[in-house]
Design a protein around this motif. Structure first.
Motif, PDB file in Angstrom:
ATOM      1  N   UNK A 289      -5.155 -20.428   2.595  1.00 19.67           N
ATOM      2  CA  UNK A 289      -5.486 -21.096   1.345  1.00 19.67           C
ATOM      3  C   UNK A 289      -4.652 -20.561   0.194  1.00 19.67           C
ATOM      4  N   UNK A 290      -4.387 -19.271   0.207  1.00 23.18           N
ATOM      5  CA  UNK A 290      -3.537 -18.683  -0.841  1.00 23.18           C
ATOM      6  C   UNK A 290      -2.123 -19.246  -0.774  1.00 23.18           C
ATOM      7  N   UNK A 291      -1.632 -19.471   0.462  1.00 23.23           N
ATOM      8  CA  UNK A 291      -0.318 -20.109   0.611  1.00 23.23           C
ATOM      9  C   UNK A 291      -0.341 -21.517   0.038  1.00 23.23           C
ATOM     10  N   UNK A 292      -1.355 -22.294   0.382  1.00 23.02           N
ATOM     11  CA  UNK A 292      -1.443 -23.671  -0.091  1.00 23.02           C
ATOM     12  C   UNK A 292      -1.567 -23.736  -1.611  1.00 23.02           C
ATOM     13  N   UNK A 293      -2.247 -22.750  -2.201  1.00 22.54           N
ATOM     14  CA  UNK A 293      -2.450 -22.713  -3.660  1.00 22.54           C
ATOM     15  C   UNK A 293      -1.278 -22.077  -4.400  1.00 22.54           C
ATOM     16  N   UNK A 294      -0.221 -21.704  -3.657  1.00 25.49           N
ATOM     17  CA  UNK A 294       0.980 -21.071  -4.243  1.00 25.49           C
ATOM     18  C   UNK A 294       0.650 -19.734  -4.912  1.00 25.49           C
ATOM     19  N   UNK A 295      -0.368 -19.058  -4.404  1.00 23.07           N
ATOM     20  CA  UNK A 295      -0.745 -17.757  -4.934  1.00 23.07           C
ATOM     21  C   UNK A 295       0.080 -16.679  -4.232  1.00 23.07           C
ATOM     22  N   UNK A 296       1.395 -16.807  -4.364  1.00 29.10           N
ATOM     23  CA  UNK A 296       2.313 -15.955  -3.616  1.00 29.10           C
ATOM     24  C   UNK A 296       2.230 -14.492  -4.027  1.00 29.10           C
ATOM     25  N   UNK A 297       2.022 -14.234  -5.315  1.00 29.24           N
ATOM     26  CA  UNK A 297       1.965 -12.848  -5.763  1.00 29.24           C
ATOM     27  C   UNK A 297       0.756 -12.138  -5.163  1.00 29.24           C
ATOM     28  N   UNK A 298      -0.332 -12.869  -5.008  1.00 22.42           N
ATOM     29  CA  UNK A 298      -1.508 -12.272  -4.384  1.00 22.42           C
ATOM     30  C   UNK A 298      -1.214 -11.927  -2.924  1.00 22.42           C
ATOM     31  N   UNK A 299      -0.581 -12.862  -2.196  1.00 21.88           N
ATOM     32  CA  UNK A 299      -0.237 -12.608  -0.790  1.00 21.88           C
ATOM     33  C   UNK A 299       0.662 -11.382  -0.686  1.00 21.88           C
ATOM     34  N   UNK A 300       1.665 -11.331  -1.552  1.00 21.49           N
ATOM     35  CA  UNK A 300       2.590 -10.204  -1.508  1.00 21.49           C
ATOM     36  C   UNK A 300       1.867  -8.898  -1.823  1.00 21.49           C
ATOM     37  N   UNK A 301       0.942  -8.943  -2.771  1.00 25.24           N
ATOM     38  CA  UNK A 301       0.199  -7.740  -3.145  1.00 25.24           C
ATOM     39  C   UNK A 301      -0.623  -7.216  -1.978  1.00 25.24           C
ATOM     40  N   UNK A 302      -1.244  -8.123  -1.238  1.00 27.20           N
ATOM     41  CA  UNK A 302      -2.019  -7.721  -0.068  1.00 27.20           C
ATOM     42  C   UNK A 302      -1.125  -7.015   0.948  1.00 27.20           C
ATOM     43  N   UNK A 303       0.024  -7.630   1.251  1.00 29.24           N
ATOM     44  CA  UNK A 303       0.955  -7.045   2.218  1.00 29.24           C
ATOM     45  C   UNK A 303       1.480  -5.710   1.718  1.00 29.24           C
ATOM     46  N   UNK A 304       1.866  -5.663   0.447  1.00 24.68           N
ATOM     47  CA  UNK A 304       2.398  -4.445  -0.160  1.00 24.68           C
ATOM     48  C   UNK A 304       1.365  -3.322  -0.095  1.00 24.68           C
ATOM     49  N   UNK A 305       0.127  -3.618  -0.468  1.00 21.53           N
ATOM     50  CA  UNK A 305      -0.925  -2.601  -0.478  1.00 21.53           C
ATOM     51  C   UNK A 305      -1.229  -2.090   0.933  1.00 21.53           C
ATOM     52  N   UNK A 306      -1.184  -2.994   1.902  1.00 19.76           N
ATOM     53  CA  UNK A 306      -1.438  -2.575   3.281  1.00 19.76           C
ATOM     54  C   UNK A 306      -0.331  -1.646   3.776  1.00 19.76           C
ATOM     55  N   UNK A 307       0.919  -2.002   3.501  1.00 14.63           N
ATOM     56  CA  UNK A 307       2.033  -1.157   3.929  1.00 14.63           C
ATOM     57  C   UNK A 307       2.016   0.182   3.189  1.00 14.63           C
ATOM     58  N   UNK A 308       1.589   0.168   1.940  1.00 16.82           N
ATOM     59  CA  UNK A 308       1.452   1.424   1.187  1.00 16.82           C
ATOM     60  C   UNK A 308       0.394   2.309   1.840  1.00 16.82           C
ATOM     61  N   UNK A 309      -0.696   1.694   2.269  1.00 17.09           N
ATOM     62  CA  UNK A 309      -1.743   2.454   2.950  1.00 17.09           C
ATOM     63  C   UNK A 309      -1.222   3.038   4.258  1.00 17.09           C
ATOM     64  N   UNK A 310      -0.409   2.264   4.978  1.00 19.65           N
ATOM     65  CA  UNK A 310       0.185   2.767   6.223  1.00 19.65           C
ATOM     66  C   UNK A 310       1.081   3.964   5.939  1.00 19.65           C
ATOM     67  N   UNK A 311       1.859   3.884   4.865  1.00 13.98           N
ATOM     68  CA  UNK A 311       2.753   4.984   4.498  1.00 13.98           C
ATOM     69  C   UNK A 311       1.975   6.247   4.152  1.00 13.98           C
ATOM     70  N   UNK A 312       0.814   6.078   3.546  1.00 14.91           N
ATOM     71  CA  UNK A 312       0.012   7.222   3.123  1.00 14.91           C
ATOM     72  C   UNK A 312      -0.890   7.772   4.219  1.00 14.91           C
ATOM     73  N   UNK A 313      -0.982   7.064   5.330  1.00 11.47           N
ATOM     74  CA  UNK A 313      -1.873   7.517   6.401  1.00 11.47           C
ATOM     75  C   UNK A 313      -1.122   7.635   7.722  1.00 11.47           C
ATOM     76  N   UNK A 314      -1.060   6.532   8.450  1.00  4.45           N
ATOM     77  CA  UNK A 314      -0.560   6.570   9.821  1.00  4.45           C
ATOM     78  C   UNK A 314       0.939   6.847   9.906  1.00  4.45           C
ATOM     79  N   UNK A 315       1.676   6.583   8.805  1.00  5.98           N
ATOM     80  CA  UNK A 315       3.108   6.896   8.769  1.00  5.98           C
ATOM     81  C   UNK A 315       3.398   8.222   8.078  1.00  5.98           C
ATOM     82  N   UNK A 316       2.375   8.884   7.588  1.00  8.36           N
ATOM     83  CA  UNK A 316       2.575  10.040   6.712  1.00  8.36           C
ATOM     84  C   UNK A 316       3.329  11.172   7.393  1.00  8.36           C
TER      85      UNK A 316
END
Length: 408
Positions: A289-316
């Motif tokens: 739905x976020x894709x259909x609504x062109x809420x691209x910054x929100x989608x990117x933020x979700x991906x960015x935050x998840x990868x940041x969490x990976x960097x701070x934990x499982x990739x640390x």
């Protein structure tokens, strides 16, 4: 039985590694394809990915091939593991593969004579060997130098074609925009297909400040044996563009080709819009739905935050031998992200670290991890088990044993 095996050398350049090999013209004609650029209607809608075939030029090339002074020292550039429909080929029965022989010497394995290599540059040279232009078909045994890219995303195929041919003849911008997503930023944002949005996000993650900046490489999917060999010398981890693009796509679409075909019914400068694929109600991708609504910054933020969490934990605690940095590991992480989004209500911020920190007790450099779909499943199961997200489908005893083996 394998159709063809070739020796090759690897060339490493900033865009991507590629492999130099010689292939007989008769084999190239069987194994490759190209589609000429054509207008579909009076409005200028395009299809295809190559310039129009020049018959006069082909006749001249045919005569040149038939001469005693024929020589083609320039490489024909190929993108292996793509179907004529533009889809990346995952079936191991047909995929071109690479095995290491010795230092910088490799063997390219072509399992079948299916047309699974797109011609990026050199289509006229190759077509000049056709029976229509070359009566003496004994010349088909002539070997031609080839530069072979593996799993090169279509948008980068267009980039490479445009770069190579830019000084010879300007490449039609509509071709690059319509077919490949090259310079996708120049297109109206509401016309972006899921694939183009995923490519845009992947470039942004690689070249802007992000948790994986500089770690995304346009590299082939290599064999399990070769992947294990590189562990010993690899100093910095990297992942292929295709892996990140596919991970993002799984969050916004269940069928990227279906969406692309549907949206291609309209011109990007006309009536094309993301709402054209709103009718596929069975698509339950978590960020659809976020894709259909062109809420691209929100989608990117979700991906960015998840990868940041990976960097701070499982990739640390960086371990170059850990499969968590390899294709199967990153694929598994995107599977985890998808599962989290399917279970949790969408909020402005996600506490992804609370999910991933529970998996820090696992060592995914274990020899029991496989560089295959099984390895992806095992890593995914372990992380899901640690987070408690496997309640809907209990794990089998053998899966639980594998998870136990990963514990430090």
């Amino acid at each position: 039985m394998r159709y063809l095996e070739l020796y090759a050398i690897r060339v490493s350049q900033p865009l991507s590694d590629f492999y130099l090999a010689s292939i007989k013209a008769r084999d190239l004609l069987k194994l490759t394809f190209s589609e000429k650029l054509e207008y579909m209607d009076e409005n200028g809608k395009l299809k295809g990915n190559q310039r129009k075939i020049d018959e006069r030029r082909l006749k001249e090339i045919g005569k040149y091939i038939d001469s005693v002074e024929m020589s083609f020292p320039n490489s024909i550039i190929l993108a292996a593991n793509y179907s004529e429909e533009g889809e990346l080929v995952d079936d191991e029965k047909y995929r071109w593969d690479i095995d290491s022989v010795e230092e910088n010497l490799y063997k390219i394995i072509i399992p079948s004579d299916k047309k699974l290599a797109a011609v990026i540059d050199g289509q006229h040279r190759l077509m000049g060997f056709g029976e229509k232009y070359l009566p003496d078909q004994s010349k088909l045994d002539v070997e031609l130098p080839c530069a072979i890219f593996f799993d090169l995303p279509i948008s980068y195929q267009a980039f490479l074609f445009a770069t190579i041919n830019g000084n010879q003849k300007r490449v039609d911008k509509s071709l690059a925009l319509e077919q490949f997503g090259f310079n996708v930023e120049d297109e109206p944002q509401h016309t972006w297909t899921p694939e183009k949005l995923a490519v845009f996000f992947t470039r942004r993650l690689n070249f802007k400040d992000s948790p994986i900046k500089g770690h995304i490489k346009i590299a082939p999917k290599i064999s399990s044996a070769l992947e294990k060999q590189v562990f010993a010398t690899q100093k910095e981890w990297s992942i292929s563009t295709a892996t990140i693009v596919e991970g993002i796509l799984n969050l916004i679409t269940s069928n990227a080709k279906r969406d692309r075909v549907e949206m291609a019914r309209e011109n990007i400068w006309g009536n094309r819009t993301r709402k054209m694929v709103d009718s596929f109600k069975n698509d339950k991708s978590p960020l659809r739905q976020e894709y259909l609504d062109k809420n691209d910054e929100y989608i990117f933020k979700v991906i960015f935050n998840f990868l940041s969490a990976a960097k701070n934990t499982i990739w640390k605690d960086y371990d170059p031998k850990s499969y968590i940095f390899k294709t199967v590991g990153v694929q598994a992480l995107f599977d985890i992200l998808k599962r989290i989004l399917q279970h949790e209500r969408l909020t402005e911020e996600y506490e992804f670290e609370t999910y991933l920190e529970t998996a820090m007790k696992y060592d995914f450099s274990s020899s029991s991890v496989q560089a295959s779909g099984i390895g992806r499943r095992d890593i995914r199961n372990a992380i899901l088990y640690s987070t408690g997200l496997v309640d809907e489908k209990p794990l089998k005893p053998e899966d639980l044993k594998k998870i136990k083996d990963f514990e430090r």
